[in-house]
Design an enzyme around this catalytic site. Sequence first.
Site, PDB file in Angstrom:
ATOM      1  N   THR A   1       0.836  -1.208   0.000  1.00  0.00           N
ATOM      2  CA  THR A   1       0.000   0.000   0.000  1.00  0.00           C
ATOM      3  C   THR A   1       0.864   1.248   0.000  1.00  0.00           C
ATOM      4  OG1 THR A   1      -0.005   0.142   2.415  1.00  0.00           O
ATOM      5  CG2 THR A   1      -1.846  -1.041   1.385  1.00  0.00           C
ATOM      6  N   ASP A   2       0.330   2.323  -0.568  1.00  0.00           N
ATOM      7  CA  ASP A   2       0.881   3.628  -0.221  1.00  0.00           C
ATOM      8  C   ASP A   2       0.591   3.817   1.275  1.00  0.00           C
ATOM      9  OD1 ASP A   2       2.010   6.158  -0.258  1.00  0.00           O
ATOM     10  OD2 ASP A   2       1.034   6.735  -2.124  1.00  0.00           O
ATOM     11  N   TRP A   3       1.278   4.755   1.914  1.00  0.00           N
ATOM     12  CA  TRP A   3       1.196   4.861   3.371  1.00  0.00           C
ATOM     13  C   TRP A   3      -0.216   5.264   3.817  1.00  0.00           C
ATOM     14  CZ3 TRP A   3       4.977   2.462   1.914  1.00  0.00           C
ATOM     15  CH2 TRP A   3       6.019   2.052   2.743  1.00  0.00           C
TER      16      TRP A   3
END
Length: 732
Positions: free
Chosen positions: A251-253
């Site tokens: 995931t992106d953060w």
Amino acid sequence: MRPQISVFLGTVVSFVCAQGFNGDWDVAYAKATTTLAKLSTSEKVGLVTGIGWGKGPCTGNTSPLTSINFRTLCLQDGPLGVRSTTGITAFPPGIQAASTWDRSLMYDRGHGIGEETKTLGINVILGPVCGPLGEFAQGGRNWEGFSSDPYLAGVATEQTIGGIQDAGAQACAKHFIGNEQERGRETMNSVIDDRTMHELYLWPFAEAVNANVAAVMCSYNKIGGSWACENQHTINELLKTELGFRGYVVTDWNAGHSNTGAANAGLDMGMPGTDSTGKNPFWGSALQSAIGSGVPSTRLDDMVTRILASWYLTKQDSGYPAIGVTAKGGGSGRNVQTANHTATARAVARDGIVLLKNSGNLLPLQKPKSIAIIGSGAVANPQGINSCIDFGCDTGTLVQGWGSGSVTLPFLSAPADAITTRAKTDGTTVTTSATDTASQGSSAAQSADVAIVFITADSGEEYIVVEKNTGDRNDLEAWHNGADLVKAVAGVNKNTIVVVNTVGPILLEAFADLPNVKAIVWAGLPGEEAGDALVDVLYGSVSPSGKLPYTIAKVASDYGTAIQTGSDTFSEGLFIDYRHFDKSNIAPRYEFGFGLSYTTFNYSNITITGSPTSGTASGTIVPGGSSSLFDTVATVTAIVTNSGSVTGAEVAQLYIGLPSAAPSSPIRQLRGFQKVSIPAGASTPVTFNVRRKDLSYWDTTAKAWTVPQGSFTISVGASSRDIRLTGSIRAS
Ligand SMILES: *[C@@H]1O[C@H](CO)[C@@H](O)[C@H](O)[C@H]1NC(C)=O
Ligand SMILES: *[C@@H]1O[C@H](CO)[C@@H](O)[C@H](O)[C@H]1NC(C)=O
Ligand SMILES: *[C@@H]1O[C@H](CO)[C@@H](O)[C@H](O)[C@H]1NC(C)=O
């Protein structure tokens, strides 16, 4: 893989290189499967989950697996070098690498980033960026990536990954997919039709997979109504099935929204583990609870296998260095710069410079008696070169945009300093007026032989607002009234040179045609070696050889797209940047692929060979898609002659137009390029190997890449509108 060098009458600086990173996924999977059998469920969950926002030494950290002697997997920003530490090389951003059109430099830059990543014990560097692609000229993060043309972005992505992973680090292609603007990125829905998805936005990711990238990062937005990190269609169907991606999706953060849904859609790793408030349990224990009740245990095993396989693929299982960064970095990073990295940073900065105008051959400079350097963009930020957090300011010379894609500068060669040093060797008098006030600029310029004016335009990530720009740019004007500064200087100085440091296109109409504006030097985003690289070009120790990786329009509306206020419907379809200008017959100020040199090039002797067959692509799925897509089905060659008086490098470009059997297609699309350095008077052959994919369009009925029947137009030239040689080829 190092590019192969071929020599014939001149030097080919960049030849078609084998794809990206050579790794054996089958061997890596076999090792991963053996290791998997030794892990408990909670260890497996620990490997796929971050330990929490701001915890651990790296941007992202997984739990160690003591039973197999596997320490934390360390993931670190970002796409132009190692973020959050000192002593690293601040390479030029992706957009500058693309602007060189030089495969070797793209590879070397990736290799340098990879070496520094590995030396610091970081397993995964969170780059390269190939999304955003550049639907919007104002898009805040376009500069982190390469080009709004998917072919150029695809080559740069492949070369960068090859460099990073050959050096031993894992690359992570991001952001997947449809995250084209910063405004509303965590709420918006991107609705991309199937053909546009394949031919534009998915294209560079397919090249990333073909280059054996270890990881792909899913983005913040929704796609077709479903979050990017729990999207069955984009992750399971497009990435893992159609493209045959065998690495892992992270995931992106804080871009994760569900456990069961995300796991079953194909998400493999959740980062950073808990959100910054500690609420919204995602992955970790929440995932563990879902195993067996909604998420099959085989899915967890698949996540772990993919992560371990990528680790084995890049040979990180033996002798990988200890982690050499600390949380939030800053003070005391180890020095991992090398002379080679500094030289590469300078070469990318230099060869990415695009000369747009050079009336009367004012450049290169010939020992002028006096130079006035004008504009705040000429000098280092007076508060300190790293004084703005994550480069969230446009103060002083602009060398990178802002946000998580920026790094701490180890040093900065500021343009005014580098020019002043060089000018001394000619006995030239230099005065510097480091303000953007028009009256001060004109008084500094009026008695100088030559006036060099610096203007800028900046953008970045949405968590920082700079001069009222919330990530994306509000407009396409030079910042700080740059156009007024140029006009004031040109009003009094007949040898005005404009140097533009910018994240993307800006409008030049206010001054581009003024007779006193003799030269426009598009210096882009040059990283730490800004000044040295600029001096190399201004003084002619090299001829400029960059070409625009996007179109510079006359007015903003000519792009036909603008930052969306709600969801993004991608209604322009395939027609972004030059595809739109060509279709709507709009004259740009400077077209995609344009760039001048201190010499001239002549093109001759085109040959076109091959007998492609029409129809849909077949073959087994290899990383990147059907194997036949990557077969060479035609070859185009030409001779480029340096018809001027100094050595120079030319980027020969191949554009292909599809026959009418491929409905509603762009008039021409970039499908090959080769950069060659040629001594004055010499000739060099250029060769474009055309793959089946390069002749295909995405047939939405067949749901397959298809070579249309009929005649393709073949154009070879110096830009998208400076076509020198034409021909055709038929697919039967
Ligand atoms: C850096 O090293 C590589 C080989 O490792 C070489 O190909 C490249 O030319 C070097 N770059 C510079 C600018 O010296
Ligand atoms: C330059 O190119 C043109 C067109 O391809 C060709 O006819 C001509 O012979 C070339 N001239 C030189 C000097 O190579
Ligand atoms: C181009 O083709 C012509 C005619 O075949 C040939 O005479 C000439 O040598 C070629 N030029 C180069 C540079 O190969």
